[in-house]
Design an enzyme around this catalytic site. Sequence first.
Site, short mmCIF file in Angstrom:
data_model
loop_
_atom_site.label_atom_id
_atom_site.label_comp_id
_atom_site.label_asym_id
_atom_site.label_seq_id
_atom_site.Cartn_x
_atom_site.Cartn_y
_atom_site.Cartn_z
N ASN A 23 0.90 -1.16 -0.06
CA ASN A 23 -0.02 0.03 -0.12
C ASN A 23 0.87 1.24 0.12
O ASN A 23 2.22 1.23 0.57
CB ASN A 23 -0.94 -0.10 1.32
CG ASN A 23 -1.88 1.20 1.37
OD1 ASN A 23 -2.25 1.63 0.36
ND2 ASN A 23 -2.00 1.55 2.52
N HIS A 57 0.83 5.12 1.52
CA HIS A 57 0.00 5.95 2.34
C HIS A 57 0.74 7.30 2.35
O HIS A 57 2.00 7.55 2.40
CB HIS A 57 0.00 5.45 3.84
CG HIS A 57 -0.86 5.99 4.74
ND1 HIS A 57 -2.09 6.16 4.54
CD2 HIS A 57 -0.41 7.09 5.59
CE1 HIS A 57 -2.47 6.87 5.61
NE2 HIS A 57 -1.65 7.39 6.24
C1 GAR Z 1 -2.52 8.53 -2.72
O1 GAR Z 1 -2.13 9.86 -2.44
C2 GAR Z 1 -2.43 7.81 -1.63
O2 GAR Z 1 -1.51 7.95 -0.93
C3 GAR Z 1 -3.66 7.87 -0.97
O3 GAR Z 1 -4.72 8.00 -1.69
C4 GAR Z 1 -4.06 8.51 -3.07
C5 GAR Z 1 -4.90 8.16 -4.14
O4 GAR Z 1 -4.29 8.90 -5.39
N1 GAR Z 1 -3.87 6.83 -0.18
C6 GAR Z 1 -4.54 6.76 1.26
O5 GAR Z 1 -4.87 7.75 1.74
C7 GAR Z 1 -4.44 5.51 1.60
N2 GAR Z 1 -4.95 5.50 3.10
P1 GAR Z 1 -4.44 8.43 -6.77
O6 GAR Z 1 -5.77 7.70 -6.96
O7 GAR Z 1 -4.47 9.34 -7.69
O8 GAR Z 1 -3.21 7.16 -6.98
#
Ligand code: GAR
Length: 188
Positions: free
Chosen positions: A105, A107
């Site tokens: 994952n 984060h």
């Molecule tokens: C990313 O920035 C990731 O770190 C975060 O969601 C975003 C997805 O962006 N994830 C979380 O917050 C998980 N807890 P994307 O859809 O443009 O890749």
Amino acid sequence: MVKKNACVFISGEGSNLKNLLKRSRDYNFPISIKLVVSNNPKARGVNFAKKHSIPCIIVNTRFRFFESIILNNLNKYKINIICLAGYMKIISKNFLRSFKKQVVNIHPSLLPKFKGLNTYKRILKTKEIKTGCTVHFVNEKLDGGRIIAQKSFYIMLNSNLSDLKKRTQNLEYSAYPEALIKIFRASY
Ligand code: GAR
């Protein structure tokens, strides 16, 4: 090189999916994206997957057997690794027990700080000096698995939510590919 078959789980924008797909086109990048899973039919990443002819399944997480549907597809596409990329659902213990391969994952914080949701808001509120992103293995604890890679930057005094997100995501685009290289090249 023989690439590992990857499945990317998304819920929204899919910018990490986009970036991983781009990187996976390098002949020596360790993964090839064979499947996308989304819990959100309106996720922009779904259109992106379709545009690039990557099989994509949309699951309704309110349906009791949605994880079995995912697991069947992971088998069907011979998936060796799951990359969560903005997938905003918790992966259940049962799922992790059934899928015996790696799940990673990304984060948007320097874990173990700021696990969970509303990360940027909480980072700004606590007046952190530094932040960044973390790629980690997924285990049964929320954002609690072993860390594979982290990248950080100093937060500017007048920083707001949108520039924090922008700077963090820019780091994500190098951290995630690097973490995958590390998993498959180093002796993990
Ligand atoms: C990313 O920035 C990731 O770190 C975060 O969601 C975003 C997805 O962006 N994830 C979380 O917050 C998980 N807890 P994307 O859809 O443009 O890749």
